[in-house]
Structure formats: C-alpha cells, structure tokens
Design a protein around this motif. Structure first.
Motif, short mmCIF file in Angstrom:
data_model
loop_
_atom_site.label_atom_id
_atom_site.label_comp_id
_atom_site.label_asym_id
_atom_site.label_seq_id
_atom_site.Cartn_x
_atom_site.Cartn_y
_atom_site.Cartn_z
N ASN A 70 29.55 6.58 1.94
CA ASN A 70 29.15 7.66 2.72
C ASN A 70 28.59 8.99 1.94
O ASN A 70 27.79 9.65 2.42
N GLY A 71 29.33 9.00 0.92
CA GLY A 71 28.67 10.46 0.27
C GLY A 71 27.39 10.28 -0.33
O GLY A 71 26.56 11.15 -0.15
N ILE A 72 27.27 9.02 -0.73
CA ILE A 72 25.59 8.97 -1.29
C ILE A 72 24.82 9.09 -0.09
O ILE A 72 23.88 9.61 -0.17
N ALA A 73 25.24 8.43 1.05
CA ALA A 73 24.40 8.34 2.19
C ALA A 73 23.97 9.77 2.56
O ALA A 73 22.85 9.97 3.20
N GLN A 74 25.09 10.41 2.80
CA GLN A 74 24.77 11.78 3.20
C GLN A 74 23.95 12.85 2.36
O GLN A 74 23.14 13.51 2.98
N TRP A 75 23.95 12.45 1.10
CA TRP A 75 23.12 13.43 0.22
C TRP A 75 21.57 12.82 0.49
O TRP A 75 20.60 13.57 0.43
N GLY A 76 21.59 11.41 0.54
CA GLY A 76 20.34 10.77 0.57
C GLY A 76 19.66 11.50 1.82
O GLY A 76 18.43 11.58 1.99
N VAL A 77 20.28 11.19 3.09
CA VAL A 77 19.71 11.75 4.30
C VAL A 77 19.44 13.07 4.29
O VAL A 77 18.46 13.50 5.28
N MET A 78 20.26 13.97 3.82
CA MET A 78 19.76 15.58 3.60
C MET A 78 18.60 15.50 3.00
O MET A 78 17.62 16.45 3.75
N LEU A 79 18.32 14.90 2.03
CA LEU A 79 17.14 15.15 1.48
C LEU A 79 15.71 14.64 2.09
O LEU A 79 14.96 15.11 2.12
N ILE A 235 21.62 22.57 0.46
CA ILE A 235 22.75 22.64 0.57
C ILE A 235 23.55 23.74 1.20
O ILE A 235 24.36 23.51 1.98
N ALA A 236 23.18 25.14 0.93
CA ALA A 236 23.45 25.87 1.77
C ALA A 236 23.30 25.97 3.34
O ALA A 236 24.17 26.41 3.98
N CYS A 237 22.04 25.55 3.60
CA CYS A 237 21.99 25.63 4.89
C CYS A 237 22.55 24.64 5.96
O CYS A 237 22.97 24.53 6.75
N ALA A 238 22.85 23.29 4.98
CA ALA A 238 23.44 22.20 5.61
C ALA A 238 24.93 22.77 5.69
O ALA A 238 25.37 22.18 6.73
#
Length: 406
Positions: A70-79, A235-238
């Motif tokens: 889930n951590g990897i998924a969250q970073w990927g979907v943010m990008l 990251i700041a906006c998210a």
C-alpha cells in the motif's frame, strides 16, 4: 519465510502474471497491458484467488506485506495523478473555449445524470452506500464515477490508434482536460467536512499563496533541479490536502495542475509517465484488487455485484454517447465524428479507479460498490479500441480525422 521473502513473492506475482497473460494471450487489441494488470489485480484479490485458495492468499498477502504494498501504491498513484495534472493544457482549452465547453459539459453532464439515476436505483437495496455517506455524497460520487474520462489512459489509446498528434486527437484531449478539472472539483466538494471546514479553507488559501511563490522559484531553477523541487511540492500538497480532510490525491492533482510541462520537457515527462506505469502502478492495481468484495449479503452475493456493474456500465457508456451526439448536433459535426469522440471519451481506466478508491477510503461507498465500479471501468475501457478502430477506418475516408474544429 521472512516477511521480506513473502513480499518479494507477492511482487513476483504482480509483475509476472499480468505480463504473461498479456503477451501469450495477445490481448493488446482489446485489453492493453494496463487493463490486464487491473484485471489481474482483481483476480489476485480475495474475491477470486482468496476464495479459491484462502490459506495461500492469507499467507502471501498478510497484513505486513499489504502495508508495504500500500505504501508503494500510494507513492505511485501520487506521481501518476500529478503527471495527469501537468498534462492539462488549459491554454488550448481557452483558445477553443466554446467548442470545448459545450462538448466537455455535455459529455460530463449527461453520464453524470445517468450515473446519479443508477445510484438511486442501487440505494433502494442494502449494501451499496458506505457507512459515512450522506445520500447526496453517494449519489454524486457514483454519478461522477460514471462520468469520468481517464486522461492518461486516453493518451495511450489515442497513441495506439495513431491519432494522438492529429487535430481530432488534440480536440479529444481538450474535452477530456476540462472534464478532469470538473471531476477533481466535484471530488473536493464531496470530501468537504463541515467539522473541518476551517482546515480546508486554510489549505486552499495557503495553496493559492504558495503556488505564486512556487512558480516563481521554478522559473528560476535549472531543469534538473526542478524535478527535486516538484517532488517536494507534490508531497507537501498531498500532505496538506489530506490533513485538511480532502484526501492526498486531491492535493497531488492540484500540485500538478499549477506546473508547466515546459519546465521539464515533454520527452522527460513522457518517460516518467511510462516509468511510473511500468514500475509503480502495477502495485497499485494489486492493492486495488485486494479491496474488492463480492458478497452483499441477503442472498444476493456475486450476481448483485455484476448486475450493479452492468447498470453502471450502461449509464456510463450511454450517457457519454448521448452527450457527444448532442454536442455534435449543436456544433455541426460531420457524420460519424460524434460516435468516435463519444466512445473515446467514455474510456475510464485509472482515473475512475483512483476516484473510486477515494470514495471507498472515505466510506462513501462499500467494497461491493467499489467492485462494481471497478468492473465498470475495466469493461468500458476494454470496449473502446474494438469499437472505435473500425469507426475510425470509415471516418478516415471522409477526412474527419485530419480536420480541426473551432
């Protein structure tokens, strides 16, 4: 086996199984790799693999492994969402504002109304509306999920059909861009929490002020340095959006919208987009599949989920086609043009799945509704190329693809 070894086993499944199905099954015509990955995410979830091999499923996808995924998924979907925001070309939209506004408005508004009607039907049965949802949130959220156009997937489909750089392809991107802005705006409205309205207003105000400063800084930086600042901004906006109760993906989209593609270069942006799809998004598809549920209870079970998905698919596709045909009549499009545009705009893909994930996170929809929306997104996207390809072949003989509309 250690947690690390089990995690690597899960990653092996995520990357090997969809690729083999896609390559050996030669599904490219009706199901690009990204769609196969979404389907395999569902298959590897609790509704299919978990039901067939429950002990094996619990062993591989144990809580520690799922948290890591889930951590990897969250970073990927943010990008991914940030890049979708960067891709928006609102200058072109303004240049062709009348045509863009009419087409985008109708192609979003009619499926939204059809989706809201479908949501009202679902609400008459138990098990569809989330525990924290107000009636209007569930209705509007489900309706908007039916109206979504997946801009990044649309780019892939237009490229596959060889019309991305042609006038018709650019027009379709303009319509989808306006729809994307509306989709995230409606999502922010759905996410409004009156108990946290002060935080949300504070975030919006701070974002507006900091955007001015951010753009000035980015304009003065070297291109290589801009990437690092852009990631920190993302990251700041998210974080700010999630802290305010709007969801981190709303912040990720806003972070991308205020960036200019010229800051980075189109080739580098395209390369990053493809790398995110290759390296990170398959993990998101798997984590999405792990959230699917098939049993509504009350004896309805899996059939009810498929029936709900079919209802949503009819509302989505029918609404998009009706909106495009109505726009075509108002704007005087040539014969066959509205059908091609309507079918391309109804492809859902990733943005609808991201949208549904947010609704599920906020308990506006249940896991069963999420599964129905996921099936609808897969079905609508798989229909696009097989339906549009022969239509484009006929349209090319009339010269429509090479003509711009203003």
């Amino acid at each position: 086996m250690s947690t690390t070894e089990i995690f690597l086993l899960a990653m092996l499944l995520i990357f090997v199984v969809p690729f083999l199905v896609w390559r050996l099954g030669r599904t490219e015509y009706f199901a690009p790799l990204v769609i196969v990955q979404i389907i395999m995410g569902i298959v590897l979830g609790p509704g299919v693999l978990g039901a067939a091999f429950p002990e094996y499923h619990r062993f591989v996808f144990n809580p520690d492994v799922v948290k890591t995924l889930n951590g990897i998924a969250q970073w990927g979907v943010m990008l991914f969402v940030m890049l979708a925001g960067v891709e928006l070309d609102l200058k072109k939209v303004w240049q062709y504002r009348r045509e863009s506004a009419v087409t985008a408005g109708l192609s979003l508004g009619l499926p939204l109304l059809c989706g809201c009607a479908a949501a009202l039907v679902l609400m008459s049965y138990p098990g569809w509306m989330g525990a924290s949802a107000a009636t209007w949130q569930f209705t509007l959220g489900t309706g908007m999920a039916c109206a979504v156009t997946a801009l990044p997937v649309l780019v892939l489909l237009l490229e596959k059909l060889d019309i991305l750089r042609q006038p018709m392809g650019q027009r379709i991107l303009r319509y989808a861009s306006l729809d994307d802005v509306a989709i995230w705006g409606v999502l922010a409205l759905i996410m409004l929490d009156w108990e946290r309205i002060g935080r949300q207003l504070g975030f919006i105000l701070a974002f507006a002020v900091l955007t001015v400063l951010f753009r000035r800084v980015m304009a003065r930086l070297r291109r290589d340095d801009r990437w690092y600042v852009a990631l920190a901004w993302l990251i700041a906006c998210a974080f700010g959006a999630d802290w305010a109760g709007l969801h981190f993906m709303v912040g990720a989209f806003l972070a991308g919208v205020v960036m200019d593609a010229d800051w980075f270069g189109q080739e580098q942006l395209d390369a990053l987009f493809r790398n995110v799809l290759l390296v990170l998004m398959p993990v998101f598809f798997l984590s999405t599949g792990l959230r699917t549920r098939w049993d509504l209870g009350g004896g309805m079970g899996t059939y009810a989920v498929f029936a709900g998905a079919a209802l949503l698919l009819v509302a989505s596709v029918g609404g998009k086609l009706a909106g495009a045909h109505l726009a075509g009549r108002m704007l005087g499009w040539k014969s066959g043009e509205a059908s091609v545009i309507g079918w391309l705009l109804q492809s859902k893909g990733l943005i609808e799945i991201i949208f549904a994930n947010i609704l599920l996170d906020k308990q506006i929809i249940t896991s069963e509704t999420f599964t129905a929306l996921l099936l609808m997104a897969v079905g609508s996207t798989m229909l696009t190329v097989p339906v549009v390809h022969p239509k484009l072949h006929r349209v090319r003989h009339t010269g429509l693809v090479g003509q711009a509309s203003s």
